[in-house]
Design a protein around this motif. Structure first.
Motif, mmCIF file in Angstrom:
data_model
loop_
_atom_site.group_PDB
_atom_site.id
_atom_site.type_symbol
_atom_site.label_atom_id
_atom_site.label_comp_id
_atom_site.label_asym_id
_atom_site.label_seq_id
_atom_site.Cartn_x
_atom_site.Cartn_y
_atom_site.Cartn_z
ATOM 1 N N VAL A 125 0.832 -1.203 0.000
ATOM 2 C CA VAL A 125 0.000 0.000 0.000
ATOM 3 C C VAL A 125 0.867 1.254 0.000
ATOM 4 C CG1 VAL A 125 -1.804 1.283 1.222
ATOM 5 C CG2 VAL A 125 -1.909 -1.208 1.107
ATOM 6 N N LYS A 126 1.952 1.230 0.766
ATOM 7 C CA LYS A 126 2.856 2.387 0.765
ATOM 8 C C LYS A 126 3.471 2.596 -0.616
ATOM 9 C CE LYS A 126 2.360 3.906 4.895
ATOM 10 N NZ LYS A 126 1.596 5.180 5.071
ATOM 11 N N HIS A 127 3.744 1.515 -1.319
ATOM 12 C CA HIS A 127 4.266 1.630 -2.684
ATOM 13 C C HIS A 127 3.226 2.282 -3.599
ATOM 14 C CE1 HIS A 127 6.332 0.488 -6.427
ATOM 15 N NE2 HIS A 127 5.141 0.124 -6.872
ATOM 16 N N LEU A 128 1.966 1.874 -3.474
ATOM 17 C CA LEU A 128 0.913 2.455 -4.303
ATOM 18 C C LEU A 128 0.724 3.936 -4.015
ATOM 19 C CD1 LEU A 128 -1.783 -0.383 -4.073
ATOM 20 C CD2 LEU A 128 -0.222 0.070 -5.972
ATOM 21 N N LEU A 129 0.818 4.310 -2.766
ATOM 22 C CA LEU A 129 0.605 5.706 -2.366
ATOM 23 C C LEU A 129 1.786 6.612 -2.703
ATOM 24 C CD1 LEU A 129 -1.006 5.081 1.142
ATOM 25 C CD2 LEU A 129 -2.179 6.005 -0.865
ATOM 26 N N ALA A 130 2.948 6.021 -2.915
ATOM 27 C CA ALA A 130 4.164 6.824 -3.088
ATOM 28 C C ALA A 130 4.105 7.740 -4.305
ATOM 29 C CB ALA A 130 5.379 5.903 -3.174
ATOM 30 N N ASP A 131 3.608 7.239 -5.423
ATOM 31 C CA ASP A 131 3.593 8.034 -6.661
ATOM 32 C C ASP A 131 2.422 7.568 -7.529
ATOM 33 O OD1 ASP A 131 4.284 9.804 -8.634
ATOM 34 O OD2 ASP A 131 5.969 8.638 -9.402
ATOM 35 N N PHE A 274 8.440 -11.748 -18.509
ATOM 36 C CA PHE A 274 8.136 -11.232 -17.176
ATOM 37 C C PHE A 274 7.048 -10.168 -17.273
ATOM 38 C CE2 PHE A 274 12.434 -12.799 -17.011
ATOM 39 C CZ PHE A 274 12.506 -13.451 -15.783
ATOM 40 N N THR A 275 6.321 -10.000 -16.190
ATOM 41 C CA THR A 275 5.428 -8.870 -16.017
ATOM 42 C C THR A 275 5.613 -8.337 -14.604
ATOM 43 O OG1 THR A 275 3.155 -8.075 -16.320
ATOM 44 C CG2 THR A 275 3.428 -10.217 -15.226
ATOM 45 N N VAL A 276 5.084 -7.162 -14.333
ATOM 46 C CA VAL A 276 5.259 -6.524 -13.024
ATOM 47 C C VAL A 276 3.884 -6.239 -12.435
ATOM 48 C CG1 VAL A 276 6.276 -4.594 -11.765
ATOM 49 C CG2 VAL A 276 7.407 -5.472 -13.827
ATOM 50 N N ASP A 277 3.643 -6.729 -11.238
ATOM 51 C CA ASP A 277 2.351 -6.530 -10.587
ATOM 52 C C ASP A 277 2.117 -5.051 -10.277
ATOM 53 O OD1 ASP A 277 1.796 -9.236 -10.647
ATOM 54 O OD2 ASP A 277 2.594 -9.610 -8.628
ATOM 55 N N PHE A 278 0.872 -4.619 -10.442
ATOM 56 C CA PHE A 278 0.441 -3.245 -10.149
ATOM 57 C C PHE A 278 1.213 -2.195 -10.953
ATOM 58 C CE2 PHE A 278 -0.931 -5.610 -6.381
ATOM 59 C CZ PHE A 278 -2.242 -5.163 -6.256
ATOM 60 N N LEU A 279 1.629 -2.566 -12.167
ATOM 61 C CA LEU A 279 2.299 -1.610 -13.049
ATOM 62 C C LEU A 279 1.453 -1.430 -14.302
ATOM 63 C CD1 LEU A 279 4.773 0.146 -13.790
ATOM 64 C CD2 LEU A 279 5.748 -1.879 -14.894
ATOM 65 N N GLY A 280 0.944 -0.227 -14.524
ATOM 66 C CA GLY A 280 0.134 0.005 -15.705
ATOM 67 C C GLY A 280 -0.560 1.350 -15.642
ATOM 68 N N ASN A 281 -1.394 1.595 -16.640
ATOM 69 C CA ASN A 281 -2.214 2.811 -16.640
ATOM 70 C C ASN A 281 -3.656 2.489 -17.063
ATOM 71 O OD1 ASN A 281 -1.414 2.327 -19.297
ATOM 72 N ND2 ASN A 281 -0.751 4.420 -19.709
ATOM 73 N N VAL A 282 -3.843 1.904 -18.223
ATOM 74 C CA VAL A 282 -5.194 1.559 -18.688
ATOM 75 C C VAL A 282 -5.578 0.208 -18.081
ATOM 76 C CG1 VAL A 282 -6.650 1.155 -20.701
ATOM 77 C CG2 VAL A 282 -4.793 2.847 -20.825
ATOM 78 N N SER A 283 -6.556 0.217 -17.194
ATOM 79 C CA SER A 283 -6.844 -0.998 -16.415
ATOM 80 C C SER A 283 -7.289 -2.162 -17.284
ATOM 81 C CB SER A 283 -7.893 -0.706 -15.343
ATOM 82 O OG SER A 283 -9.109 -0.293 -15.940
ATOM 83 N N HIS A 430 5.714 -13.254 -12.672
ATOM 84 C CA HIS A 430 5.283 -12.008 -12.051
ATOM 85 C C HIS A 430 6.376 -11.474 -11.121
ATOM 86 C CE1 HIS A 430 0.870 -11.714 -13.055
ATOM 87 N NE2 HIS A 430 1.212 -12.881 -13.567
ATOM 88 N N LEU A 431 6.723 -10.197 -11.321
ATOM 89 C CA LEU A 431 7.705 -9.519 -10.477
ATOM 90 C C LEU A 431 6.987 -8.621 -9.480
ATOM 91 C CD1 LEU A 431 10.249 -8.467 -13.263
ATOM 92 C CD2 LEU A 431 10.406 -10.454 -11.746
ATOM 93 N N LYS A 432 7.636 -8.342 -8.357
ATOM 94 C CA LYS A 432 7.071 -7.454 -7.347
ATOM 95 C C LYS A 432 6.943 -6.033 -7.909
ATOM 96 C CE LYS A 432 6.966 -10.492 -3.936
ATOM 97 N NZ LYS A 432 5.680 -10.954 -3.361
ATOM 98 N N PRO A 433 6.004 -5.250 -7.408
ATOM 99 C CA PRO A 433 5.817 -3.894 -7.941
ATOM 100 C C PRO A 433 7.059 -3.019 -7.838
ATOM 101 C CG PRO A 433 3.945 -4.518 -6.567
ATOM 102 C CD PRO A 433 4.988 -5.588 -6.397
ATOM 103 N N TRP A 434 7.938 -3.289 -6.875
ATOM 104 C CA TRP A 434 9.134 -2.472 -6.666
ATOM 105 C C TRP A 434 10.388 -3.057 -7.323
ATOM 106 C CZ3 TRP A 434 5.734 -3.973 -2.834
ATOM 107 C CH2 TRP A 434 5.976 -5.211 -2.252
ATOM 108 N N ASP A 435 10.204 -4.079 -8.155
ATOM 109 C CA ASP A 435 11.351 -4.637 -8.876
ATOM 110 C C ASP A 435 11.948 -3.560 -9.789
ATOM 111 O OD1 ASP A 435 12.495 -7.594 -9.689
ATOM 112 O OD2 ASP A 435 12.562 -6.196 -11.390
ATOM 113 N N PRO A 436 13.285 -3.535 -9.957
ATOM 114 C CA PRO A 436 13.898 -2.523 -10.833
ATOM 115 C C PRO A 436 13.388 -2.565 -12.266
ATOM 116 C CG PRO A 436 15.520 -4.189 -10.147
ATOM 117 C CD PRO A 436 14.334 -4.360 -9.289
ATOM 118 N N MET A 437 12.911 -3.728 -12.725
ATOM 119 C CA MET A 437 12.367 -3.785 -14.076
ATOM 120 C C MET A 437 10.983 -3.148 -14.169
ATOM 121 S SD MET A 437 14.519 -4.945 -16.211
ATOM 122 C CE MET A 437 15.815 -4.141 -15.287
ATOM 123 N N GLY A 438 10.461 -2.705 -13.055
ATOM 124 C CA GLY A 438 9.208 -1.956 -13.054
ATOM 125 C C GLY A 438 9.424 -0.460 -13.025
ATOM 126 N N SER A 439 10.673 -0.022 -13.188
ATOM 127 C CA SER A 439 10.954 1.418 -13.165
ATOM 128 C C SER A 439 10.322 2.088 -14.377
ATOM 129 C CB SER A 439 12.463 1.650 -13.154
ATOM 130 O OG SER A 439 13.047 1.170 -14.350
#
Length: 442
Positions: A125-131, A274-283, A430-439
């Motif tokens: 949740v803190k990751h989601l709220l950060a930016d 690979f994909t990254v969880d909680f990374l995107g814009n158009v749901s 699936h990679l964690k939302p804070w994985d560097p490949m999710g930058s």
């Protein structure tokens, strides 16, 4: 514990060394990088290439983090310029910015609803709220925007104050979204149903749309396309939707493009997606997806596309070993080890693992210089920082820099090998939302 009694001895040893004294004099007056530039690197970094694509006027993202949009649009306008024999042409960058902010807001609010039972103080949740809706993005995120909203010429939705300098707008939109997140979690705690939470979310999206319209202007629903080619021939087509304009004049089948990455860390095997969880814009859009390959495979695919007269979108860590004034990206650009008499070099994998490097910026490959055996020596890059940065807006990248700091390219599937095409079809890990490949590139 620091033993302050040793400072006097350390100072004496420091001033015994002539190199230390010279380094101190240079750095205190000029800074570290300016004092450590290797002039020989600038001399060898020539802006000449055996394969070189001619683009229109250089673009400028100004004080915004829209490089991923600018670079993607630059690959698209290239096709319009060459197909229609134009001197130059630019697509609106404010138009996708509007819808990216709107879609990211919805994506964030949906993520908050999905995580209402997660600990508010937990990492997710803190990751989601950060930016919640920063400017940065990825190739697949841009594809989702274009497939839903199309593109328009720049004159149809030109730059305004807050598109060229997004910080103030982002600040207030972020405050709104965090307030909405609090309201959604409070409503859940009060026993509201999922249907009621979604209804709340829809109302919040309307608030964001109104704020974006105030900040950026109203996006056009239809446009008139007008241009003159190099022979002064007038080109005109009226009353096109943004999607119709894209389909007719850009003519890119975005389903044919794939994202290739180079992440040589132990947790990411090559030839795997690979994909990254909680990374995107158009749901409702396609999730981010990468195929991890050895670095030479990225080079080979990029060269094949450049040879076919098509620019290549790419993402890298632009701040590393970068001589900004001359526009040179080279691992030997600065003699930092000599300056500090200390070797603190890490491998690419170690830099990723220890948060020393990740993708920060997106640009476009528009050329490459190949040796007699067809191997790359240096790469030509179209940036989006205006003409003042680099050689009239263009950078030159050494092939060694490509090895160390290039992370992603987007190419058409036809430029992959048959084996790579098969690998692309694998189910992504699936990679964690804070994985560097999710930058996100900014």
């Amino acid at each position: 514990m620091i033993n302050k009694d040793k400072f006097e001895d350390l100072d004496k040893e420091f001033y015994k060394n002539r190199a230390n004294v010279l380094a101190q004099s240079a750095v205190t007056r000029n800074g570290i990088t300016e004092s450590a530039i290797d002039p020989d690197v600038i001399k060898k970094s020539r802006h000449s290439f055996s394969i070189e694509l001619k683009q229109g006027d250089i673009t400028d993202q100004k004080q915004s983090g829209r490089c991923w949009m600018f670079s993607a649009l630059n690959t698209m306008r290239y096709r319009i310029i060459h197909d229609l024999n134009l001197e130059t042409f630019e697509l609106s960058q404010a138009y996708p910015l509007f819808f990216d902010k709107l879609e990211k807001s919805n994506y964030f609010l949906e993520s908050i609803i999905k995580t209402v039972d997660e600990d508010l103080q937990g990492r997710l949740v803190k990751h989601l709220l950060a930016d919640p809706l920063g400017d940065g993005g990825q190739w697949d995120m841009f594809v989702n925007l274009i497939e839903k909203y199309g593109v328009v010429p720049k004159y149809a939705m030109p730059e305004v104050n807050l598109s060229s300098a997004t910080r103030e707008m982002d600040n207030y939109l972020t405050k709104m979204l965090r307030f909405f997140a609090k309201e959604l979690r409070s409503a859940h705690k009060a026993g509201k149903s999922l249907e009621e939470l979604n209804k709340l979310k829809d109302g919040f999206n309307e608030d964001i749309y109104r704020a974006l319209t105030i900040s950026l202007g109203t996006p056009p629903k239809r446009i008139d396309f007008e241009a003159r080619d190099k022979d002064d021939k007038y080109i005109c087509e009226k009353n096109l939707t943004p999607k119709e304009f894209f389909d007719k004049y850009v003519k890119m089948n975005l389903d044919d493009f794939v994202s290739l990455i180079n992440a040589p860390t132990e947790d990411k095997p090559y030839n795997q997606t690979f994909t990254v969880d909680f990374l995107g814009n158009v749901s409702e859009g396609k999730p981010v997806k990468y195929l991890n390959l050895e670095i030479n495979k990225l080079k080979e695919a990029a060269i094949r596309q450049l040879k076919d007269n098509k620019p290549v979108w790419m993402g890298c860590d632009v701040g590393q070993s970068f001589i900004r004034k001359e526009g040179v990206l080279d691992t030997e650009a600065f003699r930092i080890r000599d300056l500090f008499d200390l070797d603190f070099t890490m491998s690419k994998a170690e830099r990723l693992d220890y948060s020393e490097s990740l993708m920060t910026h997106a640009m476009v490959f528009t050329g490459v210089d190949l040796d007699e055996e067809g191997k790359p020596i240096r790469w030509k890059i179209e940036n989006s920082w205006g003409e003042r940065a680099g050689n009239k807006g263009y950078l030159v990248m050494s092939d060694g820099w490509f090895d160390q700091y290039m992370y992603q390219i987007a190419v058409e599937k036809k430029y992959l090998t048959e084996e790579e095409k098969k690998d692309w079809e694998k189910e992504p890990i699936h990679l964690k939302p804070w994985d560097p490949m999710g930058s996100l590139a900014k």
